[in-house]
Design an enzyme around this catalytic site. Sequence first.
Site, PDB file in Angstrom:
ATOM      1  N   SER A  43       3.176   8.013  82.339  1.00 40.49           N
ATOM      2  CA  SER A  43       2.442   9.253  82.128  1.00 40.49           C
ATOM      3  C   SER A  43       2.261   9.439  80.629  1.00 40.49           C
ATOM      4  CB  SER A  43       3.210  10.405  82.777  1.00 40.49           C
ATOM      5  OG  SER A  43       2.425  11.562  82.823  1.00 40.49           O
ATOM      6  N   HIS A  86      -0.949   8.353  85.013  1.00 40.84           N
ATOM      7  CA  HIS A  86      -1.595   9.671  85.023  1.00 40.84           C
ATOM      8  C   HIS A  86      -2.594   9.682  83.888  1.00 40.84           C
ATOM      9  CE1 HIS A  86       2.453  11.363  86.659  1.00 40.84           C
ATOM     10  NE2 HIS A  86       1.760  10.747  87.584  1.00 40.84           N
ATOM     11  N   ASP A 102       7.396  12.927  88.100  1.00 42.28           N
ATOM     12  CA  ASP A 102       6.777  12.027  89.067  1.00 42.28           C
ATOM     13  C   ASP A 102       7.311  10.605  88.853  1.00 42.28           C
ATOM     14  OD1 ASP A 102       5.081  11.289  91.146  1.00 42.28           O
ATOM     15  OD2 ASP A 102       3.477  10.744  89.765  1.00 42.28           O
TER      16      ASP A 102
END
Lengths: 192, 275
Positions: free
Chosen positions: A12, A39, A132
Amino acid sequence: MRRAKLMVIGGSAGSLQVIMEIMSVIRPDFPLPVLIVLHRNSIFESNLEELFASRSQAIIKEVEEKEVILPGVIYIAPADYHVLIEEDQTFSLDYSERVNFSRPSIDVTFRCAADVYGTDLVCLLLSGGNADGVEGLGYVKERGGLTVVQDPVTAEVPYMPQHALSQVAVDFVVAAGNIPAFIKGLAFLPPV
Amino acid sequence: MITAIRIEELDILLNDLFTRYGYDFTEYSKASLQRRVQRLFTLDKFPSFAEFRHRLQHDPQYFRRFVEEITVNVTEMLRDPSFYRTLRSTILPVLATYPFIRIWHAGCATGEEVYSMAILLKETGLLHKSLLYGTDINPQVIERARKGIFPVSQMQKFSENYIQSGGIHDFSSYYTANYHLAKFDNSLTGKMIFSTHNLVSDFSFNEFQLILCRNVLIYFERGLQSKVFKLFDYSLENFGYLALGAKESLRFSPIADRYRQIGKEKIWRKVHEAG
Ligand SMILES: C[S@@+](CC[C@H](N)C(=O)[O-])C[C@H]1O[C@@H](n2cnc3c(N)ncnc32)[C@H](O)[C@@H]1O
């Protein structure tokens, strides 16, 4: 340990640079498929294929639904879809609810990959600002897969790897600068 | 630890449902289905797979809930603005030459896609001679689509999509907001027909100039995708258009050689009738 048949890399915020470095060690003869679930937050990150292709000679492509997963290919999760994996080692795409505010979600793909690949899986969690991937990494570990986390001290945004370390007994913690060499070594281990 | 539904158990379940209710999910992509079934199993706190199975076999009400919960009904108005821009600039001018326009949204979920299309048709002066059919396997979402009421909280996103898709009006002129709900204009709803329809087992019900089936085929295995493509082919007029989701393609389908893609968008035109 057996040689892995799939590598999934989740990242991310702050992970793009690390992934760029990883690209340079993934050549067309890389013995396993690599799936990147990242992401993406900006338009700048919309054309990842091109960006990665500047660093690697391997085939780099966005995941297509029902596509057979092949070694030596770098697959990228498309924006706004979860990437799932079928029993017959093909990809599926899914447009269901966001997980951890994310679609694609790293958790979703880690879990699915662990169900199909079990002990033949390597999952790597990099820099990031949310949780996540952590739960999924735990599941990968439970199913006997190999878990690797970027050393939070070397992460631009340490939250994600830090959280992983606090929740999961990961197998390896590797400093950003050593990740490419680590991956290369792992992939080219002689089969036992 | 939570009991996990194994893939073999999933197969058992799907066979039950087909025999008992005639709904055939056996050719759905298993990875997604397994996630959804697992989610429902956990949500409804079944102590064992056997009890889950028993309930599904003997309680038609619960089977209805099953259909509602395992289908993925996520949708958005004017999703993929560039797709709608192409519809506006390239497809609608062709449809405008027809005396009457019939459009089918297969797998329309709560209908946002149908309302998006109605707005486009209205702005191009075609809505009065159009009829939009919205169908889905899930009766609950069809009920919601009919009402044309969506959470106000989504309007900002929809409005952004609208502007990006080339919209020139004030998006909020299409609905009236009341507390946290936005109700879309009756002039739009008046041209829509919503109905349940199962792409796996139900027949063609009209001939269309444009069929949209977006983000539905990703949930089907290749064999089932082919069957559904044949249904669309049969339901599409010659020179009609078929539109798919951003990550779907006609490329591997048995009808591919009779269709031509329009630019880079996932829109194909039927250029030959079946032989
Ligand atoms: C992700 S939604 C897509 C909504 C919209 N077309 C979009 O792209 O935003 C998928 C829809 O397909 C529907 N669906 C799944 N199986 C179906 C079937 N056999 N027949 C008709 N619709 C089905 C689901 O109920 C769900 O509403």
